[in-house]
Motif scaffolding. Sequence first.
Motif, PDB file in Angstrom:
ATOM      1  N   CYS A 167      -1.929  -9.112   3.293  1.00  0.00           N
ATOM      2  CA  CYS A 167      -1.810  -8.531   1.953  1.00  0.00           C
ATOM      3  C   CYS A 167      -2.558  -7.207   1.872  1.00  0.00           C
ATOM      4  CB  CYS A 167      -2.356  -9.491   0.894  1.00  0.00           C
ATOM      5  SG  CYS A 167      -1.451 -11.044   0.759  1.00  0.00           S
ATOM      6  N   SER A 168      -3.746  -7.157   2.460  1.00  0.00           N
ATOM      7  CA  SER A 168      -4.513  -5.909   2.436  1.00  0.00           C
ATOM      8  C   SER A 168      -3.816  -4.835   3.255  1.00  0.00           C
ATOM      9  CB  SER A 168      -5.926  -6.154   2.965  1.00  0.00           C
ATOM     10  OG  SER A 168      -5.887  -6.668   4.281  1.00  0.00           O
ATOM     11  N   GLY A 169      -3.197  -5.247   4.388  1.00  0.00           N
ATOM     12  CA  GLY A 169      -2.440  -4.270   5.176  1.00  0.00           C
ATOM     13  C   GLY A 169      -1.276  -3.692   4.404  1.00  0.00           C
ATOM     14  N   LEU A 170      -0.609  -4.532   3.613  1.00  0.00           N
ATOM     15  CA  LEU A 170       0.495  -4.055   2.790  1.00  0.00           C
ATOM     16  C   LEU A 170      -0.001  -3.126   1.688  1.00  0.00           C
ATOM     17  CD1 LEU A 170       3.541  -4.258   2.187  1.00  0.00           C
ATOM     18  CD2 LEU A 170       3.020  -6.228   0.728  1.00  0.00           C
ATOM     19  N   LEU A 171      -1.109  -3.491   1.062  1.00  0.00           N
ATOM     20  CA  LEU A 171      -1.662  -2.662  -0.011  1.00  0.00           C
ATOM     21  C   LEU A 171      -2.146  -1.313   0.505  1.00  0.00           C
ATOM     22  CD1 LEU A 171      -3.664  -5.337  -2.043  1.00  0.00           C
ATOM     23  CD2 LEU A 171      -1.543  -4.194  -2.729  1.00  0.00           C
TER      24      LEU A 171
END
Length: 555
Positions: A64-68
């Motif tokens: 999720c952090s990589g996507l954000l």
Amino acid sequence: MNAPIIEWEKWTILVATIWIQAFTGTNFDFPSYSTQLKSVLQISQVELNYLSMASDFGKLFGWCSGLLLLYFPVGVIVIMAAFLGFFGYGLQWLLIQRLISLPYFMAFILCLSAGCSIAWFNTVCFVLCIKNFPNNSPLVLSLSISFNGLTAALYNLIATEISSHDNINSTSYLILNAFLPLITSIAAIFPILQSSGNNLQTDDTDNKDDAHTFTFLYILAGITGLYLFFFDTPSQSILLVVMLLVVFPLLSPKIVYALKRAHHVEEQSYRLVEMNSNSEFFEEQSTSILKRCGLGMFDKIVAKDQLAVLGEEHAASVLVTRIDFWLYYIGYFCTGTIGLVYSNNLGQICQSLGYSSETEAIVTIYSTCSFFGRLISSVPDLISCFYSPHMNTKRYTARTGWLALSLVPMPVAFLVLFFSGSKSSLSLATGLIGICSGFVFSAAVSITSELFGSKSTGINHNILITNIPLGSLLYGVLGGVIYDHHIKGSNEVVFVGGSRVCMGRECYNETFGWWGCISLFGLGSSFLLFVRTKRAYQDYYQRRNLSYVIYRDVF
């Protein structure tokens, strides 16, 4: 932007990731307050293991952090990660202090939020290291990740200072878990925001300076670990730790440059990304040993779907069909994950053996040895940076070979625990397990990149670490069931904080036996992975040497 400023930015970003890693490895101190959490919630050992697993399960949300990061600045993600941890740990502290009352499900969510925070911090650090040190990412990742293993020791030092050297309140660790990552994130944002946003390492001629700077930082990291490990906590100085973690790392490029100017050091240009060592004998003999053991099917097992080329990109759909990936997955699942589950259960292990007062010290041993295990994983990279590429062709060893070699002490450690319940045995075994698991955690990102492609590392590594929550659940339930079984079968009833507990070696002895057998199986899987990938590493180094010779002859 001129080169000196760009170089300074590069190193300040590395220092920022070191700060983040050093103060956000908050899952290491779960054993310090797990007993109180169990008592407040009035839950069984199995249910407590589920809470421990929830923190590990948060690692699955690292993507999720990589996507954000595709849509928001890095600084925003850092602050979001800090507030996830503040929410998770802060409410757990209120719960243990009985200022609020929450059902078990909400406690599970709080642990999940805290684990998610750690995963987000890790993702940010990985991205920053790879982006700003594209040529030297294995070294940078290992250096940064290693400081995550010092979190428990640092928190123990701060908690001791806060308590004025009296008995430490275990719940104070939850307060530190909530506030220190938030404070560290705010401090780290400034160098992160000053980054130009481009790859800061672009010229191979800078690598000769980088080599000495990395060496200085690794020596500094080793001194920090030795100081925190070998000096009694009451005698340690926070001011000296601040110097080692903040001042010296920031000044390291200037210190190295000044020393080189003073001694008029000149050297070749070289790259730091390869891993080499004098383990040629181990590598050449491994296959022949197995053949002499009469394993007639060995050649077929090695040749089937064997990895042919290092660095070939693997999509997720292809990755899960590769035998080498599943050998790698099993090796991690049966060793590194067991080490993590062991650390999460240290509170109950110490209590059952009668060493409750030594829990913080044992946790510190694990985390500090995990720190040195992470540093050791990059020793071949650090050594090889002082050799020209053509000198390393006959000195190489596969990184998977180092992985298999590093896992040998883990079954031995569980064997020690199985046969002895003394404090010295507990300390020795905990240290060995910490070194092995730390090595796995640090080397895993680089191995994933080498075997299955650097561009796919973000996705592929997230697939790999799905073994962590799975293993945390299975191994934790195994230990919890055996623990609760001994409570029910015991004639002596012992209560601690209103909760019935198991006392004696038998509480975890059977669990140690199972974990030892499983880790031995993981060692075998890792060794087979090494044998299967050895040819790919050999071909890579031969091509690399040929490229170097052609380049030297032409230019």
